[in-house]
Design an enzyme around this catalytic site. Structure first.
Site, short mmCIF file in Angstrom:
data_model
loop_
_atom_site.label_atom_id
_atom_site.label_comp_id
_atom_site.label_asym_id
_atom_site.label_seq_id
_atom_site.Cartn_x
_atom_site.Cartn_y
_atom_site.Cartn_z
N ARG A 17 0.80 -1.22 0.00
CA ARG A 17 0.00 0.00 0.00
C ARG A 17 0.84 1.27 0.00
O ARG A 17 0.32 2.36 -0.23
CB ARG A 17 -0.96 -0.01 1.19
CG ARG A 17 -2.16 -0.94 0.98
CD ARG A 17 -3.10 -0.90 2.15
NE ARG A 17 -2.62 -1.73 3.25
CZ ARG A 17 -3.14 -1.73 4.47
NH1 ARG A 17 -4.15 -0.93 4.76
NH2 ARG A 17 -2.67 -2.52 5.41
N MET A 18 2.13 1.14 0.26
CA MET A 18 3.03 2.29 0.14
C MET A 18 3.21 2.69 -1.33
O MET A 18 3.58 3.82 -1.64
CB MET A 18 4.40 1.99 0.75
CG MET A 18 4.42 1.95 2.26
SD MET A 18 4.20 3.57 2.99
CE MET A 18 4.37 3.15 4.73
#
Length: 323
Positions: A17-18
């Site tokens: 998700r980064m």
């Protein structure tokens, strides 16, 4: 620091998700990779550090070369499985205590870890969980204590009763284990759960069930449990770290009349009576003397600023400044 004490840092996560080319633990908080914050925190109480790497392991190894032992977790099968990969490292330190830390929780501090170790040794615990008290504990495992204040259980959010969900003391993901007891317990972990993973919290449960002494140390630092799974979480960590450093500077006699846009890295030093003006960025190993005036809108990286200097409206890198 006992020479047999060691630390295992869990640094195998991908952090999808980064949306970064970097593994999550190399994402930065105030210009410093999260893993460096965690290694520095561990260095106060552990003689040697082992990183459990996975996704992007070569990048993490290259970044930490010469500072840590590394082992690989080829399959991500839970926190307990990650610690299992460090078994040989643990056996080499079997006479002491093992600190387990999350590589993406950069705001855990040395002082909390040292105080937790002192409690751990004083009470003769097989395991001591480092906890934090949060205004909003949603999503965290709750620390459940008995009437005497001793650790009774760690209950995950999904398993907690309504009463347990009202508890605001949470598991930070950091633990002190007596190493010999950890080594005896790891082979007993089971993965008979929906995720098919081995959880380190189960090691705590097994030690409690076997009658071993277990405790929880409530850190005064409420940010000790904070991690980041995405850029929004990373921004929150940056802001928490930014204000913590600014408050420390103020306590040390540094003047920050307006904190807007002021970013100071964790390894920066600033002398008393120095004034830091808005939109100033100080990072790396920058050292600013006393009675200086920095800014507005200055960026200093790895600079030394002599006492009484004034620096404004330009970028400096690797310089000695005496204006």
């Amino acid at each position: 620091m006992q020479q047999q004490n060691c630390a295992v840092i869990l640094a195998a996560g991908e952090g999808k998700r980064m949306k970064s080319r970097l593994p999550k633990v190399l994402c930065q908080v105030l210009f410093k990779p999260m893993i460096d914050w965690v290694i520095d925190a561990a260095a106060g109480t552990a003689a040697e550090v082992c990183l459990v790497v996975g996704h992007g392991g070569e990048q993490v190894r290259a970044h930490t070369a010469g500072r840590c032992v590394t082992v690989e977790q080829k399959e991500r099968l839970g926190t307990g499985h990650a610690v299992m990969q460090a078994q040989a490292f643990l056996q080499a330190h079997a006479g002491g205590h093992t600190l387990v830390l999350c590589g993406d929780a950069p705001l855990m501090d040395r002082e909390s870890l040292a105080a937790a170790l002192a409690l751990h040794e004083r009470e003769g615990n097989a395991v001591t969980v480092v906890s934090a008290r949060l205004d909003n504990p949603f999503g965290y495992g709750r620390i459940i204590r008995d009437a005497a204040g001793r650790l009774r259980a760690i209950v995950e959010e999904k398993d907690a009763t309504p009463e347990q969900r009202r508890v605001n003391e949470v598991n930070s993901g950091a633990y002190w284990f007596r190493t010999a007891d950890l080594l005896r317990t790891l082979p007993r972990l089971q993965n008979d759960n929906v995720q098919g993973e081995y959880y380190l919290t189960d090691a705590v449960s097994l030690l409690l069930a076997d009658g071993y002494a277990a405790g929880a140390f409530a850190a005064e630092n409420p940010d000790a449990a904070l991690g980041a799974n995405d850029r929004a979480g990373l921004m929150q960590l940056n802001e928490r770290a930014r204000m913590r450093i600014i408050r420390r500077l103020l306590a040390d006699g540094v003047d920050v009349p307006c904190a807007d846009g002021v970013l100071v890295g964790p390894d920066v030093t600033v002398g008393p009576d120095t004034c830091i003006l808005p939109a100033s960025v100080l990072c790396g190993k920058t050292a600013v003397g006393s009675g200086c005036r920095i800014g507005p809108a200055v960026r200093l990286e790895d600079c030394r600023v002599k006492d009484g200097a004034a620096v404004s409206c330009r970028e400096e890198k690797g310089s000695v400044i005496s204006v």
